[in-house]
Design a protein around this motif. Sequence first.
Motif, PDB file in Angstrom:
ATOM      1  N   ASN A 176       0.826  -1.210   0.000  1.00 52.11           N
ATOM      2  CA  ASN A 176       0.000   0.000   0.000  1.00 52.11           C
ATOM      3  C   ASN A 176       0.862   1.262   0.000  1.00 52.11           C
ATOM      4  O   ASN A 176       0.534   2.252  -0.651  1.00 52.11           O
ATOM      5  N   LEU A 177       1.969   1.205   0.760  1.00 52.53           N
ATOM      6  CA  LEU A 177       2.874   2.360   0.771  1.00 52.53           C
ATOM      7  C   LEU A 177       3.503   2.563  -0.603  1.00 52.53           C
ATOM      8  O   LEU A 177       3.734   3.689  -1.045  1.00 52.53           O
ATOM      9  N   LEU A 178       3.763   1.453  -1.256  1.00 56.08           N
ATOM     10  CA  LEU A 178       4.347   1.516  -2.596  1.00 56.08           C
ATOM     11  C   LEU A 178       3.379   2.225  -3.551  1.00 56.08           C
ATOM     12  O   LEU A 178       3.769   3.091  -4.338  1.00 56.08           O
ATOM     13  N   GLU A 179       2.119   1.860  -3.446  1.00 53.30           N
ATOM     14  CA  GLU A 179       1.096   2.504  -4.279  1.00 53.30           C
ATOM     15  C   GLU A 179       1.002   3.988  -3.944  1.00 53.30           C
ATOM     16  O   GLU A 179       0.965   4.838  -4.827  1.00 53.30           O
ATOM     17  N   LEU A 180       0.989   4.263  -2.626  1.00 52.40           N
ATOM     18  CA  LEU A 180       0.873   5.654  -2.175  1.00 52.40           C
ATOM     19  C   LEU A 180       2.062   6.484  -2.643  1.00 52.40           C
ATOM     20  O   LEU A 180       1.929   7.663  -2.986  1.00 52.40           O
ATOM     21  N   LYS A 182       3.505   6.507  -5.282  1.00 51.39           N
ATOM     22  CA  LYS A 182       3.394   6.985  -6.669  1.00 51.39           C
ATOM     23  C   LYS A 182       2.900   8.436  -6.681  1.00 51.39           C
ATOM     24  O   LYS A 182       3.078   9.155  -7.643  1.00 51.39           O
ATOM     25  N   GLN A 183       2.262   8.830  -5.578  1.00 55.36           N
ATOM     26  CA  GLN A 183       1.804  10.218  -5.477  1.00 55.36           C
ATOM     27  C   GLN A 183       2.854  11.116  -4.830  1.00 55.36           C
ATOM     28  O   GLN A 183       2.654  12.324  -4.712  1.00 55.36           O
TER      29      GLN A 183
ATOM     30  N   LYS B  42      -5.904   5.193  -2.282  1.00 51.96           N
ATOM     31  CA  LYS B  42      -4.590   4.712  -1.842  1.00 51.96           C
ATOM     32  C   LYS B  42      -4.250   5.152  -0.419  1.00 51.96           C
ATOM     33  O   LYS B  42      -3.681   4.390   0.356  1.00 51.96           O
ATOM     34  N   ALA B  43      -4.594   6.409  -0.130  1.00 50.29           N
ATOM     35  CA  ALA B  43      -4.286   6.919   1.209  1.00 50.29           C
ATOM     36  C   ALA B  43      -5.094   6.158   2.258  1.00 50.29           C
ATOM     37  O   ALA B  43      -4.570   5.778   3.314  1.00 50.29           O
ATOM     38  N   LEU B  45      -6.310   3.148   1.984  1.00 45.75           N
ATOM     39  CA  LEU B  45      -5.796   1.773   2.088  1.00 45.75           C
ATOM     40  C   LEU B  45      -4.552   1.713   2.968  1.00 45.75           C
ATOM     41  O   LEU B  45      -4.391   0.809   3.792  1.00 45.75           O
ATOM     42  N   ALA B  46      -3.676   2.700   2.801  1.00 47.48           N
ATOM     43  CA  ALA B  46      -2.441   2.725   3.604  1.00 47.48           C
ATOM     44  C   ALA B  46      -2.772   2.951   5.082  1.00 47.48           C
ATOM     45  O   ALA B  46      -2.154   2.352   5.965  1.00 47.48           O
ATOM     46  N   SER B  49      -4.084  -0.291   6.450  1.00 48.77           N
ATOM     47  CA  SER B  49      -3.066  -1.339   6.667  1.00 48.77           C
ATOM     48  C   SER B  49      -2.150  -1.007   7.845  1.00 48.77           C
ATOM     49  O   SER B  49      -1.656  -1.903   8.524  1.00 48.77           O
ATOM     50  N   ALA B 106      -3.367  -7.619  -0.839  1.00 45.38           N
ATOM     51  CA  ALA B 106      -2.292  -6.801  -1.406  1.00 45.38           C
ATOM     52  C   ALA B 106      -1.894  -7.331  -2.768  1.00 45.38           C
ATOM     53  O   ALA B 106      -1.667  -6.572  -3.706  1.00 45.38           O
ATOM     54  N   THR B 109      -4.432  -6.295  -5.307  1.00 42.73           N
ATOM     55  CA  THR B 109      -4.316  -4.876  -5.636  1.00 42.73           C
ATOM     56  C   THR B 109      -3.260  -4.678  -6.712  1.00 42.73           C
ATOM     57  O   THR B 109      -3.405  -3.906  -7.632  1.00 42.73           O
TER      58      THR B 109
END
Lengths: 640, 111
Positions: A176-180, A182-183, B42-43, B45-46, B49, B106, B109
């Motif tokens: 999830n951090l990896l996806e985040l 990207k921003q 995304k935020a 989801l993070a 988690s 994950a 996703t």
Amino acid sequence: MSEASKSNSSLRQHFWQYFFTDDFNKATLAAIDLQALANNEQEISEAYELEAKILLKRGKFKEAQELLTKVKHYSPLKYFIDFLLDGNITALEQGITGSDLDSSIFRAQALLFTKIYWGGDYQLEPALEDIFAKLLIEKDYDRAVLASLQALELIIQEQEFGKDLLEPVAKEHLKNLLELSKQARYESTRAKVYLLMARMFKDRQAAEDAEILFGKEANHNGLAEVYAIYASEFGEKPLENLNRALNIFKITDNIAAQGYIYESLASDALSKGNLQEALKYFSEAEQVLESGGLFEKLGLEIQRLSLMAIKGEFKRIKERAQELLDSDIPKLFKAQVAQILANTLIQVDSDVDSARVLIVTACELLEDLRRYNQLLQAKNILFQIVLLEDDLPQTLKLGEEIIQLSDRLGDESSKATKYVDLAFAIVRGNMGSQEVGDKEMELSTKYFNQAIEIYKYTHNVIGEADVYQSMGNLFANINRSEDAYNSFKNARELYKSEGALLQCAITDSLIGILMLDFTMLNEQTYDIAHKHLEEAFVYYEREGFHDLCWKNAFYISDLNEKFYIATDEDRFKSRAKHYYIEMLGAIRNYRTHSDSATTIDLVNVGGISPEEALSKGAAFFFSIKEDEVAREFKDSRIDT
Amino acid sequence: MDTSTAKTEEIKSRKRPQLAAYSELLSTLEALNLRSQQTQDKAELAKLSLTKLLITKRFANIDEEILEISKQRMSANAGEFFSDILVFEAKRLAFKEAANQCQKQANQTQV
């Protein structure tokens, strides 16, 4: 906006760009320019803080502390750096009064460190969630991801049990951090997520992805970290990669990272038995970490004590360890010092009672801190003590307890070691005799085989070799010499295949000593013994293992003297003469380098003191009518 | 009350609130897993988690509890601790299954 404000703002932007891409030199220059362009006291102070942040990243805590004395406004960073240098959490909690993000981050980090090193029941979860949520609201994705990575690392470090539960959840969070990320503004931020994935899950592809992203932003520090990971986590060209990383860290003046690399190089050298090289690297680590924080310094103290133990400087260990125990150091370090001191007391003074008190204290501290891996080590020392007390039921109970703890921690190697110890414990009472019953032997062999199975299954060749060496020792102790020889031979081959030179040399010595104990020493066993002892001697001498060196020289002399007496052949006489002289030199060397006349037993069948060895040498030279040399031996005895 | 019975009572009194807490943590994790499935942000989801991670960390202490009980069982030699371990182990297994769901999620996703 005025021109001055514009350039001020653009410099600030540049600073943060360099900060997040780890270009320490340019970031420092930007901070210094900001100091020059500052319009008021507040701006100057802020610029000093920025410069201090880079010093913190470089591991130069003292310099950062000094710089921050110039800051006139409230600065949570100042309290955080003070904490890293003195570990005083009360001062930090009294100092950090703000509820801004920086205050929350530094407070949470300091509390996490406190929990790890001193223990205590801090509830940090709400703070960590709060910080992350606030950074997300501000859309500060770089800081949000980095803060979360740091917290994740500390959480994993702090939680030793239940790794199998944490792992899948940590994986999801990292994805999830990896996806985040990207921003986020900087590729380096995403690269750092990959870096942690590589480290935590031994993910080689993640390390490569990190390398590519760091490369895109010319993030040299990041690249150096990847090289270090290739070496440490994946065992790829360790020396080449560590040195490559080291050179970059030197250029970027990142002393914290340099210290880490020197420590890795020292530990690598030590594992290969290159003591001199290990000492050289350790001394480099000491130099660069001089301006580091309290935890780095105490970490160095522990390593220093461990190296003293390897070098046989027991008197110094006792003095320094006592000083540290009397001082106000964190519980985690206190427990480690207590363990080292306990080991020394057992080894040197056979002071089992004092050792037991120390080790029980260490166990209590570690249990309180929930440091189960280290608790395992401490319990293993306690096990040795119980073993010495010949209390078999207690030994078996503690042994089983240790196996259970190892199992929970997923530490297969520790489990295997304990099986070996239990194998010994079973026959210990009958050592030195030939009266070990079939039942005991069967149980003991079962434990050994359980250990070998574990090491084979986990592809741990050194571990497997250790078991064979232990089997050799056990067989030697119950006079099953042929079985002992075969076990030692297996051990030696495995050590050699792994390049474990010190262990290989020690096994050579053990084979030699075993042959010396053979009731029927003959030409064939002489050749085997001589070859192995000689190889070990060359190695100990080259690497400066002074204690092992003189003892080994003694055994070769003894072997040749025995043969000279039996055969009256001159070749044995001249070899005995040669090695006794070598032994004399080695004892002198040992005394120069050691602060104590105490010795380490080469084998568990009993040691020999330098005085006894010198007397034996003197007697030999008197017997061959070389009185002058004999007197030199006699006069070299400390007790004369 | 002899030492062995006292120990048994002590463990029992510590066990009850622990077991309740573990059940609660397990339900929370399952609820968070559901919420993760329902969002693409995304935020968010993070954030979810991170919370799951912190909950799991608290739950992971169950291992310490099990070890403690096993030790007590060995010293007190009381057979009933065996069933205590089984109760804890069952909770642990259920939690592990929920934790594994996180990883599966994950992976999905990423695809």
